[in-house]
Write a protein that holds these residues in place. Structure first.
Motif, mmCIF file in Angstrom:
data_model
loop_
_atom_site.group_PDB
_atom_site.id
_atom_site.type_symbol
_atom_site.label_atom_id
_atom_site.label_comp_id
_atom_site.label_asym_id
_atom_site.label_seq_id
_atom_site.Cartn_x
_atom_site.Cartn_y
_atom_site.Cartn_z
ATOM 1 N N ALA A 53 -8.761 -0.844 -1.150
ATOM 2 C CA ALA A 53 -7.576 -1.412 -1.759
ATOM 3 C C ALA A 53 -7.355 -0.967 -3.205
ATOM 4 O O ALA A 53 -6.239 -0.642 -3.589
ATOM 5 N N ARG A 69 0.863 -1.173 0.000
ATOM 6 C CA ARG A 69 0.000 0.000 0.000
ATOM 7 C C ARG A 69 0.906 1.233 0.000
ATOM 8 O O ARG A 69 1.878 1.310 0.762
ATOM 9 N N LEU A 110 -3.026 0.421 -3.959
ATOM 10 C CA LEU A 110 -2.218 -0.796 -3.955
ATOM 11 C C LEU A 110 -1.344 -0.879 -5.193
ATOM 12 O O LEU A 110 -1.785 -0.545 -6.294
#
Lengths: 333, 333
Positions: free
Chosen positions: B331, B68, B82
């Motif tokens: 994400a 991340r 991500l």
């Protein structure tokens, strides 16, 4: 073949035998041979399955034959015309009509064993189709003085490459660099071979045209550039001396993976549809003197075994052959 | 790497070391790693020059990282998004912005170590671009239970081939044939391996997808069909045990020449322009359940060395990885 060789070839492995001509089948030709090829593959087939099962004792050594048609089926080449075919070391060959190639381009008949025959096509397709040689690339040819090799180096130069020869003798290297246009040559028998080779390819190797296989490939691998191509044309190092179980080159897999190398074999027959076009190119190059075939031709069927032994001992530059009789008249259809 | 391994890998070759984060250069990202890959190539670089120079003692084991973004240069991926990159076994990676791949397709993050990552692309390009697998052909995959191999077999089936696995254990073979759709599987450690292999490929082998190199290739060669392709994807047999000087496969040159075989290596980077299209195909296959990635993920940075040792001992089916922390929120960009 009188006896199967287990190691180095010797005259005792051969004998001359006279046999009556058998009857011809309806689609067969009878050809009076003028020239026979002498090539390393003849040694290979004596004890190894290759593109054909190995010979059995008593069989005749296979070779290219150039000859004059004596009898022909209807629709076959004219009686008296010249053909090339895959035959054997024999005065007369019986050939299937589908097997023969008619010779129509006037040229010295010896050229049909070399530049206009199987070897010229092998060098040409190996470099253009498998090696995909581009101008400015570096090409290394091993067995560079051989029937295929001495043509491959010249063709690679005609394609715009810089060309380095590997042979087993300084004398042959001198011929290659002074007469056949190789840019440099290295003797694989020299104690400093690996270093010599490295110094002649300061920009690495893009295409390795391999006629010998074996240890030379191990010296080549570290010098191959990314996306390099290894053209597997011959494996003479494995033909004589029972070395067909010889290990492959150490480190091959890792080199191939990390530098995206291609290691590829081929047969001239893979490109049959392009033979005619390729032969025209080769004829233009040779008739204009830009591609110079060298031939080493002995006389008489009985000279063939010794010619093969000499060839395997590395004594020739160029194509070895045997002449059985003078050129016939009215040669080309 | 605490110590360079000379043979089999051992925990003593590794140590965990804490180092303060250095300052970032203007074009660098700071990434908090979530997942790390564990792959045979990590062993190779510990003592062998591969696509990069071998590690020096004290360097960190290279691996794929999924993480991340914590800090980013202007124009870089958003903070919190991500990315995947080539990093190392470390909690945080500093990465050049040109090096990172943004993860935009929602999928379990583990899939970015396998089917949607380097290994999926390796299997895909190896089969489609190097192997050029056609429907009805026979494909043999070695290392067939590995990170690349277990995907390669499934992809070859999706391309219409009949697929045979080679692994080092009967247990893994059962998983491959009952869960992953392999048509047959052979144990290379069996005393009857060569015969077993021959019996599973009655029509010969068109494509051999090689993840292991070494002796298995020698068993494969006599079974390769004319114009067969050997896809050199990995050489795990040479990675552990100082075998990088292991001889190549015996009889290679003659087999390659007489059957017009191609033996070719590649890197996923060779096909960078096609990554995106290929990833879409792989995502479609995996999200529809036609391609089933298997992952074996341990927890915590300290578990990585043992995971690599287990992998080299052949204990896993599928992709090995290490999870450092739970999936972050938000994400995908």
């Amino acid at each position: 073949m009188r006896e199967r060789p287990a190691g180095r070839l010797d005259l005792r492995h051969f004998e001359r035998r006279d046999e009556p001509l058998r009857e011809l089948h309806p689609d067969e030709l009878l050809v009076e041979n003028v020239l026979l090829s002498v090539a390393p593959a003849a040694r290979a087939v004596m004890d190894t399955d290759t593109y054909r099962p190995r010979l059995v004792v008593g069989e005749t050594i296979p070779s290219t034959v150039i000859g004059r048609v004596l009898r022909t089926p209807s629709g076959g080449p004219a009686v008296g015309s010249l053909v090339a075919a895959f035959g054997a070391w024999e005065e007369y060959s019986i050939l299937g009509s589908a097997q023969v190639r008619r010779l129509t381009i006037p040229a010295p008949l010896e050229h049909y064993l070399s530049v206009l025959g199987q070897n010229g096509l092998t060098a040409y397709f190996g470099l253009t189709r498998i090696g995909q040689v581009a101008p400015g690339e570096t090409v290394v040819v091993s067995g560079a003085a051989g029937g295929v090799g001495h043509l491959a180096g010249q063709i690679a130069r005609l394609l715009g490459a810089r060309v380095v020869a590997i042979t087993g003798s300084a004398e042959k290297n001198t011929v290659l660099t002074t007469q056949l246009g190789y840019d440099a040559a290295v003797n694989r028998r020299s104690a400093t071979f690996v270093q010599d080779l490295s110094e002649t390819v300061p920009e690495g190797i893009d295409v390795y045209f391999d006629n010998v296989a074996g240890p030379v490939t191990e010296a080549i691998l570290p010098l191959m550039n990314r996306h390099g191509r290894i053209v597997c044309s011959g494996a003479t190092s494995a033909y004589d001396g029972g070395a067909r179980e010889a290990p492959g080159p150490a480190g091959l897999a890792l080199a191939v993976i990390t530098r995206s190398l291609r290691f590829e074999g081929f047969l001239v027959a893979d490109f049959r549809d392009e033979w005619s076009a390729a032969t025209t190119v080769l004829r233009d190059w040779s008739s204009s003197g830009r591609l110079v075939p060298k031939e080493s031709v002995t006389t008489g069927l009985d000279s063939a075994p010794a010619a093969l032994i000499d060839l395997l001992d590395g004594r020739n530059v160029g194509q070895a052959g045997v002449r059985l009789r003078p050129d016939p008249p009215h040669a080309f259809e």
